[in-house]
Design an enzyme around this catalytic site. Structure first.
Site: not given
Ligand code: ADP
Length: 321
Positions: A127-129, A131, A164, A215, A252
């Site tokens: 799992t990418i999380d 968790d 920005r 900054k 992604i």
């Protein structure tokens, strides 16, 4: 009689699942086991989408994200009838053991099946999380963080040109690890995660002061579970007058060729899973702690909480001063 083992991937996909399936199959074959694949996780068990695999079945997948076995969410598996059907299908092939690669839901499903049959289940965290508290890292997390870092680099180029502030939303409903690791490695000024309360007025104040000091570009990394990013962005804009653009990385983060770290874990997790099966273990999940491979009882693993690395979070704060 040699054991027959089925491998499946379930729940959310994660880079590293493919090299892990490959490693399970090849290490299993090396140990004399008969190896099967199941398409679409628990749904495939119920639908009898089960096939015998050999070494060639897992060729040319080591470098691919996603899972060639495909994955699914399956409500029927949460019922007794669903589990019974799955078990009956496994028995048709004489399958004794299942390796389930996925997240906490996948582990709960695996435990339900092991508790209600004589099928043994071993879970591998994919799992990418990141968790799952019992393990320092899950398959897919490292690849995902590297994808976020790539995005941060791109955003920095344009932020710098336009003076920005960028607010980047990354995945993590309950767990802010992607935000934390990408934030510290990408030099984010602010990291907002569900685990740590934050003070928007203090952030606004510091943003404003940073601007006054010259900054003019800043990066806020925001885990999706940390609040409402549109409201936060609007509030900060109003309080500071600073231009803030938001970017949501979305799916992604789930793709991409698995990194070295995820491929190494994939191989080591698979090796331990097969070793446990050889020993007759069930209801165990594999993980890594302090750079060592570990295994843990599923229920105990699922009950653990509080993994968030507060020390690393503090370090990230210091680095952004
Ligand atoms: P993940 O494994 O990524 O956390 P999910 O939470 O969607 O993903 O769980 C994947 C699948 O695991 C579910 O679709 C369901 O088939 C099965 N599952 C989850 N919880 C249970 C449960 N308590 N009993 C039986 N099966 C479950």
């Amino acid at each position: 009689m040699g054991k027959k083992v089925a491998v499946l991937t379930s729940g959310g996909d994660a880079p590293g699942m493919n090299p892990c399936i490959r490693a399970c199959v090849r290490f299993g074959l090396y140990k004399g086991l008969e190896m099967y694949g199941v398409r679409r996780g628990y749904q495939g068990l119920i639908d009898d989408d089960i096939f015998l695999m050999n070494s060639r079945s897992v060729s040319d997948i080591v470098q691919r994200g996603g899972t060639f076995l495909k994955t699914a969410r399956c409500e029927d598996f949460k019922t007794v009838e669903g589990i019974n059907k799955a078990v009956a299908n496994l028995k048709k092939y004489g399958i004794t053991d299942v390796i389930a690669i996925g997240g906490d839901g996948t582990f709960r499903g695996g435990k339900a099946m092991a508790d209600n049959s004589d099928i043994s289940v071993i879970g591998i965290p994919g799992t990418i999380d990141n968790d799952l508290a019992y393990t320092d890292f899950t398959l897919g997390f490292d690849t995902s963080v590297n994808t976020v870092l790539w995005a941060i680099n791109s955003l920095r180029d344009t932020m710098g040109s336009h003076d920005r502030c960028s607010l980047l939303e990354v995945m993590g409903r309950r767990c802010g690890d992607i935000a934390l690791y990408a934030g510290i490695c990408g030099g984010a000024e602010y990291i907002l995660v569900p685990e740590v309360p934050y003070d928007l007025d203090a952030i606004a104040d510091s943003l404003k002061k940073a601007h006054e000091r010259g900054k003019t570009s800043n990066m806020i990394i925001f885990a999706e579970g940390a609040g409402n990013k549109d409201e936060i962005c609007a509030y900060l804009k109003e309080k500071t007058g600073v231009k803030i653009t938001t970017t949501t990385l979305g799916h992604i983060q789930r793709g991409g060729s698995p990194t070295m770290q995820d491929r190494i874990l994939a191989n080591k997790f698979a090796e331990r899973a097969i070793e446990l099966i050889m020993l007759g273990a069930t209801n165990r999940v594999i993980g890594t702690r302090d750079n060592r491979i570990i295994d843990e009882n599923i229920s105990e693993a699922l009950e653990m909480s509080g993994k968030f690395d507060k020390k690393l979070y503090k370090l990230a704060e210091i680095m952004s001063l």
